[in-house]
Enzyme design. Sequence first.
Site, short mmCIF file in Angstrom:
data_model
loop_
_atom_site.label_atom_id
_atom_site.label_comp_id
_atom_site.label_asym_id
_atom_site.label_seq_id
_atom_site.Cartn_x
_atom_site.Cartn_y
_atom_site.Cartn_z
N LYS A 49 0.82 -1.21 0.00
CA LYS A 49 0.00 0.00 0.00
C LYS A 49 0.85 1.26 0.00
O LYS A 49 0.51 2.25 -0.65
CB LYS A 49 -0.93 0.03 1.21
N LYS A 70 -8.41 -10.72 -6.39
CA LYS A 70 -9.59 -10.77 -5.53
C LYS A 70 -10.58 -9.65 -5.87
O LYS A 70 -10.19 -8.58 -6.29
CB LYS A 70 -9.05 -10.62 -4.09
N LYS A 116 -12.88 -4.10 -2.64
CA LYS A 116 -13.89 -3.05 -2.69
C LYS A 116 -13.33 -1.67 -2.97
O LYS A 116 -14.07 -0.71 -3.07
CB LYS A 116 -14.71 -3.04 -1.41
#
Length: 333
Positions: A112, A199, A202
């Site tokens: 990240k 994956k 969201k």
Amino acid sequence: MTRVFSGIKPTGHLTLGNYLGAIRRWVDVDQRQSDALFCVVDLHALTVDHDPARVRRLSRQAATLLLAAGLDPKLCTVFVQSHVDEHARLSYVMECVATDGEMRRMVQYKEKAARERERERGGSVRLSLLTYPVLMAADILAYGTDEVPVGDDQTQHVELARDLAVRFNQRYGHTFVVPRATRPAVAARVMNLQEPTSKMGKSDDSGPGIVYLLDEPDVVRKKVMRAVTDSAAEVVYDREARPGVANLLEILAACGGGNPEDLSGVYESYGTLKKDTAEAVVELLRPVQERHKELCADPAYVEGVLRDGAEKAREMAKPMVDSAYRAIGLLPA
Ligand code: TRP
């Protein structure tokens, strides 16, 4: 009774992946068989560049959807992280137990942080992104949690929570339960319909490969019908070689029971597989969306649930955090 804690971060709209991979099991199993807490972890949403109004909106929406999906405040505790001060109180103490090397080794931080730096063109990474796993450890440890149902990407963080609990207990006397990660055996791992090797997360907000729990039926149909497959002719279940088709089969299986292997024998063409998968998802989401609509019409009810949930959570966490404060040498107030 086993104490279960899990959290969902309001950084994007909830997806079919969140539902089939986690929430459905919280509803069907965890809230019935354990003493479970489910938390909208809004403090965690502040670790990356954010819009305050959006975080607020997504937090309310996530809580409403958890209830719409079937979490029952009579069976479990549903609350918002920032409503319970104990998380932040304990997080600081755990920062005094964790090391900076440990934080920098976290895979998710490395990924990240690299993404954030890239995005802001050499820009900055929030310190809270580095300390995020400590806050997560505090979330878990404050409640004497035994089990943390999480996906693969979070197991390293739960390992850290274990390490910190053990270290604290050794140094300052037995205080914390040492938690363990549990990976739901039956939960589906839903992949992105456009990129079936990653994956269905969201965070990407307009992803054509992501089905959101609040997508209208026609949007769901369109996304499923456009799912990436391959150029082979028959429907075969092979996760490695045919990830797109495997994903559709897994989604279909997760919606209606049955297993992907068997279902692959039922279909002759990708077209009918996609059509049935689309309808299965639409039907799966229908009751959740209907209940969501009802709950949105009654915001006072949702607020009440969250207020009661926070109160219950606070009562559970406070004695634990107070004893950690005493054990580590802070003067009782
Ligand atoms: N880090 C988790 C995620 O990104 C969310 C989370 C925060 C969490 N605190 C938690 C999950 C405690 C389980 C337990 O998905």
